[in-house]
Design a protein around this motif. Structure first.
Motif, short mmCIF file in Angstrom:
data_model
loop_
_atom_site.label_atom_id
_atom_site.label_comp_id
_atom_site.label_asym_id
_atom_site.label_seq_id
_atom_site.Cartn_x
_atom_site.Cartn_y
_atom_site.Cartn_z
N SER A 1 0.87 -1.19 0.00
CA SER A 1 0.00 0.00 0.00
C SER A 1 0.90 1.23 0.00
CB SER A 1 -0.93 0.02 1.21
OG SER A 1 -1.95 0.98 1.00
N THR B 1 -4.14 5.30 1.04
CA THR B 1 -4.13 6.28 2.14
C THR B 1 -5.36 7.18 2.13
OG1 THR B 1 -3.03 7.93 0.77
CG2 THR B 1 -1.60 6.44 2.04
N SER C 1 -5.90 10.18 -2.93
CA SER C 1 -6.55 10.37 -4.24
C SER C 1 -8.06 10.46 -4.08
CB SER C 1 -6.16 9.25 -5.21
OG SER C 1 -6.46 8.00 -4.66
N GLU D 1 -11.40 -0.37 -0.70
CA GLU D 1 -10.06 -0.80 -0.27
C GLU D 1 -10.15 -2.23 0.26
OE1 GLU D 1 -6.77 0.21 -0.32
OE2 GLU D 1 -6.42 -1.66 0.77
N ASP E 1 -13.15 -6.49 -1.76
CA ASP E 1 -12.42 -6.74 -3.00
C ASP E 1 -13.04 -5.91 -4.12
OD1 ASP E 1 -11.08 -7.64 -5.17
OD2 ASP E 1 -11.72 -9.74 -5.00
N GLY E 2 -12.32 -4.88 -4.53
CA GLY E 2 -12.83 -3.98 -5.57
C GLY E 2 -12.98 -4.66 -6.92
N ARG F 1 -4.62 -7.42 -5.10
CA ARG F 1 -4.16 -8.59 -4.32
C ARG F 1 -4.69 -9.92 -4.86
NH1 ARG F 1 -3.07 -6.22 1.77
NH2 ARG F 1 -2.46 -4.15 1.07
C1 SAM Z 1 -1.14 2.23 -4.80
S1 SAM Z 1 -2.19 1.98 -3.47
C2 SAM Z 1 -3.46 3.16 -3.71
C3 SAM Z 1 -3.02 4.57 -3.64
C4 SAM Z 1 -4.13 5.52 -3.26
N1 SAM Z 1 -5.03 5.76 -4.32
C5 SAM Z 1 -3.56 6.78 -2.65
O1 SAM Z 1 -3.59 7.85 -3.25
O2 SAM Z 1 -3.08 6.68 -1.52
C6 SAM Z 1 -3.06 0.52 -3.98
C7 SAM Z 1 -4.09 0.09 -2.99
O3 SAM Z 1 -4.92 -0.87 -3.63
C8 SAM Z 1 -5.35 -1.76 -2.63
N2 SAM Z 1 -5.88 -2.97 -3.27
C9 SAM Z 1 -5.19 -4.04 -3.74
N3 SAM Z 1 -6.05 -4.94 -4.27
C10 SAM Z 1 -7.30 -4.42 -4.12
C11 SAM Z 1 -8.59 -4.89 -4.45
N4 SAM Z 1 -8.77 -6.08 -5.04
N5 SAM Z 1 -9.64 -4.11 -4.14
C12 SAM Z 1 -9.48 -2.90 -3.55
N6 SAM Z 1 -8.27 -2.43 -3.20
C13 SAM Z 1 -7.20 -3.16 -3.49
C14 SAM Z 1 -4.11 -1.99 -1.81
O4 SAM Z 1 -4.40 -2.54 -0.54
C15 SAM Z 1 -3.53 -0.59 -1.75
O5 SAM Z 1 -3.95 0.09 -0.61
#
Ligand code: SAM
Length: 380
Positions: free
Chosen positions: A98, A128, A131, A148, A174-175, A250
């Motif tokens: 993350s 976080t 965005s 998230e 799970d998005g 993930r």
């Molecule tokens: C690069 S970070 C996101 C950055 C965020 N937009 C920011 O500005 O802080 C990617 C995020 O996607 C989440 N993530 C991973 N797989 C996911 C899923 N299947 N559904 C939702 N969120 C997921 C991770 O846990 C992580 O927090």
């Protein structure tokens, strides 16, 4: 003006001057949202460490705020569990799971999404919440839903959004399954990458809507795609210029594998220079051609190991010039990669922005050039 206001306004000036921020509405959002409320402590990679070691920059440490307002990604979790506050003086290692994505990329993507007043937007990967806050500032709390996967990350983001005065709709889950309440959206923006476009997204974004997502895979190559939803469950899209990568969603991550043993196999001369796989688009073409393979190595010594079948391919430079490839297993991984790289070379080795993608219940295909050009199916 506080130090934070000064640093934030300097970052906005920098992103405006370098051409990232072109829409005044998003410049206003970037000026208003204090990134430090979302990031807290973060990890910094220690130069020259293999595997990469991370040290913590704690909230309030000297240089902490300057780091927050540098145009860089700030890693906030490793291995799906370790936060910056969880480690002591010793460096941590592991895969970033993350982060707060670099502001230029987040703001660039919000602009590329081409939202209009009243649009309902679904964001995948709250992270976080930075965005999400930009989206809520620009479009209004009621128009932004963010999902998230990680409950601990989601909880922190929810507190930060509240502290910053935003109240978008937040979902923990799970998005890849879309909005569990079955919402309908005009736009979908993903800040994690996927191996293929989830069908739930194609059903929840209405025809005429758009999806902005990075397509990646188990060889760590990626490309940012902008898709237009053309009918329920169908979309066509193109890849955008630049070099965008995000951590993989993930559930799409490569399953763990045992230590790799390199085994004997059939040998022949390689027709392509294996170092082509080290280039930004070459690595992506190879990944399209061998989508369940992991790539390791570099230069003349590439290793492909197929997660699904155990097939292997490895190359080595020949003392008198050229390269030998050794292949074993049910898939001839190098044959697949070589054919794809040759097709890409025949087209002049273009960047991903020369490729397009079509997506429907029948399959997902990336193509180079026109309808007669070479194409590869995504691993749905
Ligand atoms: C690069 S970070 C996101 C950055 C965020 N937009 C920011 O500005 O802080 C990617 C995020 O996607 C989440 N993530 C991973 N797989 C996911 C899923 N299947 N559904 C939702 N969120 C997921 C991770 O846990 C992580 O927090």
């Amino acid at each position: 003006m506080t130090t934070s206001d000064t640093l934030r306004s300097a970052l906005v000036d920098q992103l405006t001057a370098n051409g990232t921020l072109t829409d005044p509405a998003w410049a206003k959002a970037a000026t208003a949202v204090p990134r430090e409320l979302f990031v807290g402590s973060y990890f910094v990679a220690i130069d020259g460490t293999v595997p990469t070691g991370y040290r913590t920059v704690r909230h309030g440490d000297p240089g902490w705020l300057e780091g927050v307002y540098t145009d860089q990604t700030l890693v906030t979790q490793l291995n799906g569990r370790t936060g910056p506050e969880d480690i002591g003086e010793h460096p941590a290692t592991g895969a970033p799971s993350s982060s707060s994505t670099l502001p230029s990329l987040v703001l660039g993507m919000w602009q590329q999404l081409d939202t209009a007043a009243g649009h309902q937007v679904l964001e995948i990967g709250t992270g976080t919440g930075y965005s999400t806050a930009l989206g809520a500032h620009c479009l209004g709390d009621g128009n932004v839903t963010s999902i998230e996967y990680d409950p601990r990350v989601a909880e922190r983001a929810a507190s930060a959004l509240q502290a910053a005065g935003y109240a978008p709709r937040l979902i923990v889950g799970d998005g890849l399954g879309g909005d569990p309440d079955g919402g309908t959206f005009d736009r979908l923006i993903a800040t994690c990458s996927v191996r293929y476009v989830p069908m739930a997204w194609l059903r929840q974004v209405r025809p005429g809507g758009r999806i902005l997502v990075t397509l990646s895979g188990w060889s760590y190559a990626s490309a940012l795609a902008l898709l237009d939803v053309t009918a329920p469950g169908e979309a066509t899209g193109r890849f955008l210029p630049g070099h965008t990568s995000f951590m993989i969603a993930r559930p799409h991550d490569r399953p763990p594998r045992p230590a790799l043993a390199l085994l004997p196999g059939e040998e022949r001369a390689s027709r392509i220079d294996p170092a082509k796989l080290d280039t930004w688009t070459g690595s992506w073409v190879a990944q399209l051609a061998a989508p369940s393979a992991e790539r390791m190595g570099a230069g003349g010594q590439q290793i492909l190991s197929d997660v699904a079948t155990g097939s292997q391919a490895r190359t080595m430079p020949d003392p008198e010039g050229g390269w030998t490839v050794v292949q074993r297993g049910p898939l001839r991984l190098w044959d697949q990669v070589e054919t794809a790289i040759e097709a890409w070379q025949s087209a002049g080795e273009p960047h991903q922005d020369a490729f397009d993608v079509t997506v429907s219940a029948a399959g997902q295909r990336v193509r180079l050039g026109n309808e007669d050009g070479p194409g590869w199916d995504l691993p749905i």
